[in-house]
Write a protein that holds these residues in place. Structure first.
Motif, mmCIF file in Angstrom:
data_model
loop_
_atom_site.group_PDB
_atom_site.id
_atom_site.type_symbol
_atom_site.label_atom_id
_atom_site.label_comp_id
_atom_site.label_asym_id
_atom_site.label_seq_id
_atom_site.Cartn_x
_atom_site.Cartn_y
_atom_site.Cartn_z
ATOM 1 N N SER A 1 8.385 -20.634 -22.248
ATOM 2 C CA SER A 1 8.090 -22.019 -22.605
ATOM 3 C C SER A 1 6.755 -22.138 -23.329
ATOM 4 N N VAL A 2 5.793 -21.285 -22.957
ATOM 5 C CA VAL A 2 4.505 -21.283 -23.646
ATOM 6 C C VAL A 2 4.708 -20.977 -25.121
ATOM 7 N N ALA A 3 5.554 -19.983 -25.399
ATOM 8 C CA ALA A 3 5.840 -19.628 -26.789
ATOM 9 C C ALA A 3 6.557 -20.767 -27.509
ATOM 10 N N GLN A 4 7.510 -21.398 -26.840
ATOM 11 C CA GLN A 4 8.292 -22.445 -27.490
ATOM 12 C C GLN A 4 7.467 -23.707 -27.733
ATOM 13 N N ILE A 5 6.548 -24.014 -26.845
ATOM 14 C CA ILE A 5 5.634 -25.130 -27.076
ATOM 15 C C ILE A 5 4.730 -24.806 -28.267
ATOM 16 N N GLY A 6 4.379 -23.532 -28.409
ATOM 17 C CA GLY A 6 3.625 -23.108 -29.580
ATOM 18 C C GLY A 6 4.379 -23.395 -30.868
ATOM 19 N N TYR A 7 5.696 -23.196 -30.870
ATOM 20 C CA TYR A 7 6.510 -23.529 -32.040
ATOM 21 C C TYR A 7 6.323 -24.998 -32.427
ATOM 22 N N ILE A 8 6.382 -25.865 -31.434
ATOM 23 C CA ILE A 8 6.292 -27.302 -31.709
ATOM 24 C C ILE A 8 4.946 -27.649 -32.336
ATOM 25 N N TYR A 9 3.867 -27.136 -31.762
ATOM 26 C CA TYR A 9 2.537 -27.434 -32.306
ATOM 27 C C TYR A 9 2.326 -26.765 -33.654
ATOM 28 N N MET A 10 2.952 -25.636 -33.870
ATOM 29 C CA MET A 10 2.879 -25.012 -35.192
ATOM 30 C C MET A 10 3.511 -25.919 -36.239
ATOM 31 N N GLY A 11 4.680 -26.517 -35.899
ATOM 32 C CA GLY A 11 5.323 -27.437 -36.831
ATOM 33 C C GLY A 11 4.472 -28.659 -37.103
ATOM 34 N N ILE A 12 3.866 -29.211 -36.050
ATOM 35 C CA ILE A 12 2.965 -30.354 -36.234
ATOM 36 C C ILE A 12 1.790 -29.958 -37.114
ATOM 37 N N GLY A 13 1.273 -28.754 -36.906
ATOM 38 C CA GLY A 13 0.098 -28.292 -37.627
ATOM 39 C C GLY A 13 0.341 -27.956 -39.083
ATOM 40 N N LEU A 14 1.600 -27.853 -39.502
ATOM 41 C CA LEU A 14 1.859 -27.600 -40.919
ATOM 42 C C LEU A 14 1.391 -28.756 -41.788
ATOM 43 N N GLY A 15 1.296 -29.943 -41.206
ATOM 44 C CA GLY A 15 0.764 -31.087 -41.944
ATOM 45 C C GLY A 15 1.721 -31.686 -42.951
ATOM 46 N N THR A 16 3.014 -31.443 -42.776
ATOM 47 C CA THR A 16 4.024 -31.983 -43.683
ATOM 48 C C THR A 16 5.097 -32.713 -42.889
ATOM 49 N N THR A 17 5.823 -33.581 -43.584
ATOM 50 C CA THR A 17 6.920 -34.287 -42.927
ATOM 51 C C THR A 17 7.999 -33.302 -42.478
ATOM 52 N N ALA A 18 8.279 -32.305 -43.310
ATOM 53 C CA ALA A 18 9.294 -31.303 -42.952
ATOM 54 C C ALA A 18 8.886 -30.553 -41.689
ATOM 55 N N GLY A 19 7.612 -30.219 -41.558
ATOM 56 C CA GLY A 19 7.139 -29.544 -40.362
ATOM 57 C C GLY A 19 7.274 -30.411 -39.123
ATOM 58 N N MET A 20 6.998 -31.705 -39.282
ATOM 59 C CA MET A 20 7.135 -32.621 -38.149
ATOM 60 C C MET A 20 8.597 -32.776 -37.743
ATOM 61 N N VAL A 21 9.511 -32.850 -38.714
ATOM 62 C CA VAL A 21 10.941 -32.922 -38.401
ATOM 63 C C VAL A 21 11.369 -31.687 -37.621
ATOM 64 N N ALA A 22 10.912 -30.510 -38.054
ATOM 65 C CA ALA A 22 11.245 -29.273 -37.350
ATOM 66 C C ALA A 22 10.690 -29.293 -35.927
ATOM 67 N N ALA A 23 9.465 -29.813 -35.765
ATOM 68 C CA ALA A 23 8.856 -29.870 -34.435
ATOM 69 C C ALA A 23 9.641 -30.788 -33.505
ATOM 70 N N VAL A 24 10.049 -31.953 -33.998
ATOM 71 C CA VAL A 24 10.804 -32.891 -33.157
ATOM 72 C C VAL A 24 12.172 -32.315 -32.808
ATOM 73 N N PHE A 25 12.829 -31.680 -33.785
ATOM 74 C CA PHE A 25 14.136 -31.076 -33.477
ATOM 75 C C PHE A 25 13.973 -29.983 -32.425
ATOM 76 N N HIS A 26 12.879 -29.240 -32.492
ATOM 77 C CA HIS A 26 12.680 -28.182 -31.493
ATOM 78 C C HIS A 26 12.409 -28.776 -30.117
ATOM 79 N N ILE A 27 11.822 -29.966 -30.066
ATOM 80 C CA ILE A 27 11.684 -30.658 -28.782
ATOM 81 C C ILE A 27 13.066 -30.854 -28.162
ATOM 82 N N PHE A 28 14.020 -31.299 -28.967
ATOM 83 C CA PHE A 28 15.381 -31.514 -28.477
ATOM 84 C C PHE A 28 16.044 -30.192 -28.096
ATOM 85 N N ALA A 29 15.929 -29.204 -28.987
ATOM 86 C CA ALA A 29 16.586 -27.912 -28.747
ATOM 87 C C ALA A 29 16.038 -27.231 -27.505
ATOM 88 N N HIS A 30 14.724 -27.246 -27.356
ATOM 89 C CA HIS A 30 14.126 -26.577 -26.205
ATOM 90 C C HIS A 30 14.431 -27.317 -24.910
#
Length: 500
Positions: free
Chosen positions: A316-345
């Motif tokens: 879970s530590v690794a998967q939460i890292g995925y979410i923050y990595m997506g947020i940290g990309l600073g793009t709308t596409a990265g945020m969409v990926a982060a939110v979808f990973h919230i659902f998937a995880h």
């Protein structure tokens, strides 16, 4: 105003009221009331989602019809609706899947207290999803913390008490920082409602006022909620917390609680501080670095674990890292990926914890790798569920984790300065995921060897239909997220657009 627009408020109040009523009920009646409440609130959230999809707009609901600063507001849109529905489904299946073990792990006289914590947990999660008021968000953050601590310590076995204390200490540290951030924000803007606060922040940014205080606010709020969600290196409470709670508690804590905090952080980024302001301040770069570090270090810790519960927790530590990595990309596409990973995880991690229970019970309640050899043959459905959850975490096609990693990879292409590092860390993390998850799956489908510690002659095997039902539904949910992802991704995109 349409009657449907009242449903988010009804959902929060209904969950809280169920907790109050459960205090005078027996354990079985409290359980039935809790399950009924989860179903009703999920249906209400689905109706809210349908309304927002039909109108194509978000809306605010003033409780008591009192305007700010006296009133309190709820805000509902497409993203809030999708999130609330998914949280409700995962909560229901987690409670159902762990019914037999909850009855065994919790004393009869305290069983209703367990379901009170479940009711309060759902109420707080829904409030974090729907609230448009920052102080209300803080209140429900604290309710969430108390309910989470109760879910851990109520088992009163093994290290559950020490795990609860560690969880409480780290959570209170995060809550304190979050409250400091809100206090500073109120001091410079004079608002607690999200929309007026954002207008004030935009004005301050445009005039160049309070630059340093705004940067401090961004940092303190981000760190506070990062601690509460378990971002590396603030993750040390996670292994014991997820590993020593009841099966339902572990599924709820790992699948939902941390995601509620992250969803609130995303709301504050978009609807209060302004995501563009965070990108310009380079705060997202800090979250990005913590995220990619967590992706690797969480997996390394998981590989080193011999206890499978702690291995799943470290993942879970690794998967939460995925979410923050997506947020940290600073793009709308990265945020969409982060939110979808919230659902998937959320769906996948709950599946792993619930399936693992079925494997432990046919292995003498042992959690080490050696004792779990051949467990998938002794409980085939649990083995299939765990295998599918593991393959999803690795990124196997047709499963939710594959879509998450595909979205992260494509979003990295839109961020040239972070593209190579993101793709490299994704590859490394995926490889590490495969090492520890597939190693365990292979173990589950390997025959016991000579010299292995023998299992008990008559292991206690519950094989409850509730666990089988939950595993099957979680598998279906994972396949839906993986094979019918486009409407969900589109809903996330539309919902984030409504945040502005």
């Amino acid at each position: 105003m349409s009657f449907v627009q009242n449903f988010p408020f009804f959902s929060i109040i209904l969950a809280m009221f169920s907790g109050i009523v459960s205090s005078v009920l027996s354990g079985k009646k409290a359980r039935n009331l809790s399950l009924a409440m989860i179903v009703v609130t999920t249906v209400l959230s689905a109706c809210t989602l349908g309304f927002c999809l039909r109108t194509g707009e978000s809306y605010t609901f003033m409780m008591g019809h009192f305007p700010a600063p006296w009133g309190n507001e709820i805000r509902a849109g497409v993203l809030e609706g999708v999130t609330a529905v998914l949280f409700g489904v995962v909560m229901f299946l987690s409670v159902v899947g762990g019914i037999a073990h909850t009855a065994e792990d919790v004393e009869d006289g305290k069983l209703n207290l367990f379901y009170i914590m479940i009711d309060l947990m759902l109420s707080s999660l829904l409030a974090l999803v729907y609230t448009n008021d920052l102080f209300t968000a803080y209140v429900f953050v604290e309710i969430n913390t108390i309910a989470g601590c109760g879910l851990i310590m109520i088992r009163q076995k093994g290290r559950s008490m020490s795990a609860a204390i560690r969880y409480m200490i780290m959570s209170q540290l995060g809550s304190g920082l979050f409250l400091i951030g809100l206090s500073l924000l109120y001091d410079v803007t004079g608002h607690l409602l999200m929309s007026p606060a954002k207008d004030s922040v935009e004005l301050l940014v445009a005039t160049g006022s309070y630059r340093l205080p705004l940067l401090v606010i961004m940092a303190v709020i981000s760190v506070g909620l990062a601690i509460k969600s378990g971002l590396y290196p603030f993750h040390y409470w996670i292994p014991d917390t997820y590993g020593y709670a009841t099966p339902t508690g572990s599924a709820v804590l790992s699948g939902l609680v941390s995601k509620g905090y992250i969803f609130l952080l995303i709301k504050i980024f978009f609807r209060v501080l302004g995501y563009g302001n965070l990108v310009e301040s380079e705060m997202v770069n800090v979250l990005y670095l913590f995220g990619i570090t967590g992706m690797v270090m969480g997996s390394i810790h998981a590989i080193q674990e011999k206890d499978t519960r702690r291995m799943i927790a470290y993942s879970s530590v690794a998967q939460i890292g995925y979410i923050y990595m997506g947020i940290g990309l600073g793009t709308t596409a990265g945020m969409v990926a982060a939110v979808f990973h919230i659902f998937a995880h959320s769906a996948t991690k709950a599946l792993l914890f619930i399936s693992a229970v079925g494997l432990y019970e046919v292995s003498g309640d042992r959690k080490d790798f050696v004792s779990l050899r051949g467990a998938a043959y002794r409980n085939p459905l649990a083995g299939i569920g765990f295998a599918i959850g593991s393959l999803s975490m690795v990124g196997f096609p047709m499963l939710s984790g594959f879509i998450s990693k595909l979205l992260f990879a494509t979003s990295a292409l839109a961020s040239p300065h972070k593209m190579l590092l993101t793709l490299f860390v994704l590859a490394v993390s995926t490889t590490l995921n495969a090492i520890y998850f597939l190693r365990l799956v292979i173990t589950l489908y390997s025959r016991p060897r000579e010299g292995d510690r023998p299992l008990p002659d008559n292991p206690v095997v519950r094989r409850s239909w509730e666990l089988k039902f939950a595993v099957i539904c979680f598998i279906i949910l994972n396949l839906v997220l993986g094979m019918a992802s486009q409407p969900i991704v589109q809903a996330i995109t539309d919902g984030l657009a409504m945040f502005d």
